[in-house]
Design a protein around this motif. Sequence first.
Motif, short mmCIF file in Angstrom:
data_model
loop_
_atom_site.label_atom_id
_atom_site.label_comp_id
_atom_site.label_asym_id
_atom_site.label_seq_id
_atom_site.Cartn_x
_atom_site.Cartn_y
_atom_site.Cartn_z
N CYS A 235 16.63 101.45 34.29
CA CYS A 235 15.47 101.61 33.96
C CYS A 235 14.00 101.22 34.66
CB CYS A 235 14.90 101.37 32.53
SG CYS A 235 15.44 102.54 31.12
N ARG A 236 15.01 99.92 35.40
CA ARG A 236 13.63 99.26 36.17
C ARG A 236 13.68 100.58 37.53
NH1 ARG A 236 16.54 94.52 39.26
NH2 ARG A 236 17.96 96.02 40.05
N GLU A 237 13.77 100.80 38.02
CA GLU A 237 14.02 101.14 39.49
C GLU A 237 13.49 102.82 38.85
OE1 GLU A 237 14.97 101.09 42.31
OE2 GLU A 237 15.66 98.77 40.89
N GLN A 238 13.62 103.52 37.47
CA GLN A 238 12.83 104.64 36.79
C GLN A 238 10.97 103.52 36.88
OE1 GLN A 238 15.00 105.92 33.57
NE2 GLN A 238 15.81 107.93 35.22
N ASP A 239 10.93 102.20 36.63
CA ASP A 239 9.25 101.67 36.43
C ASP A 239 9.24 101.69 34.74
OD1 ASP A 239 7.62 100.21 36.84
OD2 ASP A 239 6.66 101.99 37.13
N GLN A 240 10.46 102.27 34.10
CA GLN A 240 10.46 101.93 32.35
C GLN A 240 10.92 100.54 31.82
OE1 GLN A 240 12.97 104.88 30.18
NE2 GLN A 240 12.89 106.35 32.34
N LEU A 241 9.62 99.46 32.40
CA LEU A 241 10.31 98.36 32.03
C LEU A 241 9.72 97.94 30.84
CD1 LEU A 241 7.42 97.06 35.09
CD2 LEU A 241 10.11 97.80 35.28
N VAL A 242 9.08 98.64 29.94
CA VAL A 242 9.67 97.75 28.71
C VAL A 242 11.11 98.05 28.36
CG1 VAL A 242 8.97 97.96 26.61
CG2 VAL A 242 6.75 98.30 28.22
N ARG A 243 11.23 98.94 27.93
CA ARG A 243 13.08 99.41 28.17
C ARG A 243 13.30 98.64 29.25
NH1 ARG A 243 16.14 100.92 24.25
NH2 ARG A 243 17.57 102.41 24.72
N ALA A 244 13.33 98.13 30.27
CA ALA A 244 14.45 97.73 30.71
C ALA A 244 14.55 96.60 30.72
CB ALA A 244 13.80 97.35 32.20
N ARG A 245 12.95 95.49 30.38
CA ARG A 245 13.36 94.40 29.55
C ARG A 245 14.44 94.19 28.72
NH1 ARG A 245 7.74 92.14 27.89
NH2 ARG A 245 7.78 93.35 26.51
N THR A 246 14.28 95.21 27.34
CA THR A 246 14.99 95.12 26.29
C THR A 246 16.25 94.58 26.69
OG1 THR A 246 13.63 95.92 25.29
CG2 THR A 246 15.51 96.72 23.85
N LEU A 247 16.97 96.09 27.43
CA LEU A 247 18.47 96.23 27.72
C LEU A 247 18.50 95.31 28.33
CD1 LEU A 247 18.15 99.44 29.13
CD2 LEU A 247 19.52 99.10 26.57
N ALA A 248 17.82 94.82 29.50
CA ALA A 248 18.55 93.30 29.98
C ALA A 248 18.54 92.69 29.34
CB ALA A 248 17.76 93.35 31.27
N SER A 249 17.80 92.00 28.31
CA SER A 249 17.70 90.77 27.17
C SER A 249 19.04 90.81 26.37
CB SER A 249 16.69 90.96 26.07
OG SER A 249 15.56 90.77 26.77
N ARG A 250 19.44 92.04 26.10
CA ARG A 250 20.96 92.41 25.43
C ARG A 250 22.31 92.22 26.33
NH1 ARG A 250 19.75 99.08 23.04
NH2 ARG A 250 17.98 97.89 21.32
N ALA A 251 22.04 92.50 27.27
CA ALA A 251 23.00 92.06 28.26
C ALA A 251 23.86 90.68 28.66
CB ALA A 251 22.91 92.36 29.78
N VAL A 252 21.87 89.72 28.02
CA VAL A 252 21.58 88.43 28.55
C VAL A 252 22.69 87.75 27.36
CG1 VAL A 252 20.15 86.70 28.48
CG2 VAL A 252 20.36 88.37 30.22
N ALA A 253 22.29 88.19 26.02
CA ALA A 253 22.18 87.83 24.78
C ALA A 253 24.27 88.50 25.13
CB ALA A 253 21.94 88.79 24.02
N ALA A 254 24.94 89.21 25.87
CA ALA A 254 26.35 89.89 25.18
C ALA A 254 26.92 88.90 26.71
CB ALA A 254 26.44 90.98 25.95
N SER A 255 26.47 88.88 27.44
CA SER A 255 27.33 87.64 28.38
C SER A 255 26.96 86.50 27.18
CB SER A 255 26.72 87.40 29.68
OG SER A 255 25.12 87.05 29.53
N GLU A 256 26.38 85.81 27.06
CA GLU A 256 26.11 84.56 26.26
C GLU A 256 27.06 84.15 25.55
OE1 GLU A 256 22.23 82.60 26.84
OE2 GLU A 256 22.53 83.94 24.79
N ALA A 257 27.52 85.70 24.42
CA ALA A 257 28.65 85.68 23.43
C ALA A 257 29.60 85.62 24.15
CB ALA A 257 28.06 86.33 22.33
N ILE A 258 30.13 85.54 25.45
CA ILE A 258 30.95 85.66 25.81
C ILE A 258 31.67 84.53 26.23
CG2 ILE A 258 32.11 88.27 25.44
CD1 ILE A 258 31.61 88.50 28.11
#
Length: 501
Positions: A235-258
Motif C-alpha cells: 500500500c505504501r508503494e501504491q501511495d495508499q498511505l492511510v491503508r498502509a498506516r492501518t496495516l503497519a499498525s496491525r503488524a506492530v501490534a502483532a509483533s508486540e504480542a509475540i
Amino acid sequence: MEQREPPASEQASQPDHEVRELLNAGRLAEANTLFDRVVNHAPAGQDRWERSAVLVNRAKLAWRLGRIPLALELAAEGWTDLEGEPSDKPAAAQAMHALGYLLEGIGNRRAAVDMLRLSVQVARRAARASGSATEVLAYCLQALGGTLNFRAISSPPELAPAIFEEARGYLGEGLELAKDEQMRRALLGAYSRSLAGVGELEQAEEHARETLRQAREADDKWALAVANWVLAVVCREQDQLVRARTLASRAVAASEAINDPSLLLRFSLDLADICARMNDHVGEAAALRCSVAAGRTATETLQEGLAQALEQRRVAVQAQRLAVAAQEAAARDPLTGLANRLGLERSAPALLEGTAAKGRVPWLVLVDVDRFKGVNDDAGHAAGDATLREIAQLLRRECRADDLVARWAGDEFVVLLGDAGGTRDVGPAVAERIRAAVDDHDWTVVLGPVRRPTVSVGVAAGPAALDQLFAAADMALYRAKRHGRNRVEVEPLVSGLVSGN
C-alpha cells in the motif's frame, strides 16, 4: 526476518518443542521453568550431528529466554560437534540453521548469512540422499530467504533488487517443498515480501492476503504480523498511505504480542516512514518510540548477557586457579615445601625424557637421615620436624633450580638430577655436597648440643625409569647404612649408559 522453527517431527524432543510453544505464546515464566528441566538432560541424539542439532536448538531457546551465557555455551559445544568432515545429515543442516540465527542475534551478520547458506547446501545433499529430508531443506531455505529480505531492506537502493531477487528464488523453492502448514505460511509471507521488493506488487499482495487468511485460521500471530507488514509495504508503494498506516499498525501490534524485538524494530520503522509521508507527526513519533524501545530491548538483552558471560568467565578462571592450586598442593609436602611423592612421580617422566633427548644421563640421589627416630625421641617431634625442614633447605641450596628435589617419605629425600652435562660423576659430587652440608651444619639452634644429625646417601644413574633408578639408589643407600652411615655409596652404572658429550 525471523527464522521459523522446523516442523514438530524434526524437533529434538517433545519437551524442547513445548518450550518453543510457550515462548511463542508469550508465557516466558513457564517456558523458563520447563527449559531448566529440559537443559539438564543430555541430548538424546544417536550421533554427533543429532547431538549438535539438539544443543544448538537449545541454544536458540536460551537466547530467546535472554539467557545469553548459556546460549553461547550450548552453541559453542554444538558448533564443535559440527567440525570435521562434511555431512549430508539433516541434523547437521538444522544445527547450522540454528547457528545462523544465533550469529544474526549477536550481530555477526556476514557470518550468519554464510552459515545459513551452508545449511542450505547441507540440506540439499541430505534431500538428495533421502527424500524425507525435503522439509528440513524447506525451512533452511526460509531462513536464508527471510534473512536476505532484511539485508535487502537495509541495503542501498541500487543493490536491494538483486538481493530481493535472490531471496525470492530460495523462498519459491521452499514453497515447492514444504508440507508443514506453519512452514508454508512462513515461506509464503517471506516470499510475498521478496515480490514487493522486486516491484511485483500485485502478486505480492495476492500472496500476502493468502498468508493473512491462513494465519487467521491457524491463530498464527507471527504469520499475521508478517502478512500485515507486507500489505502495508504494498500500500505504501501504491501511495495508499492511510491503508498502509492501518496495516503497519496491525503488524506492530502483532509483533508486540509475540514479544519479537527484531520484527517489532523493522515494522515500527516502516510505520514511522508511512506516518512521515502523511505528515502524521504524532504517529511518526509514536512509531519511532516503539522502534527505539525495541532496539533498546535487544541491546540491553545482549549487554546483560555479555555481562553475565564475563562474570561466568571470571568465576571459571577463579575456579580454574583454585583447582590448579589444589593440584599443586596435593603434589607438595606441607612440612618442607618440597615436592612430595606424588609430585615427584608427576614431574619425573618429563625430566627423564628431556634428559634423554639431550643425550645426557639422569642421576638419582636418595638421602636418608641417620637414626632419625633417636632425634624425635631425644628432642621431641617438633624438633624432628624442624630438623627435616633444615635438611630440605640444605638440599635446595646444594642443588640447581632445574633439579627435582622431593621428600619421599618420613626422613627420606630424593634428588633427581636431569641434565648432568658432560660430567660423569655429577651425581656422586652432589651427593657428597649434601652429606657434608648436613654434617657441617650448625644444629645448635634446632637441637641444642645433644645430637648432630647426619645423612646416608645412595646414588644411581642410567637411562632407566624412575622406579628402576630408585631401586638402584636404594641398594646403594643400604650399603651406606651398612658401612657405617654418614657416607655416600654409588650403585654401579647401568650397562649401555650414554656418556656425556
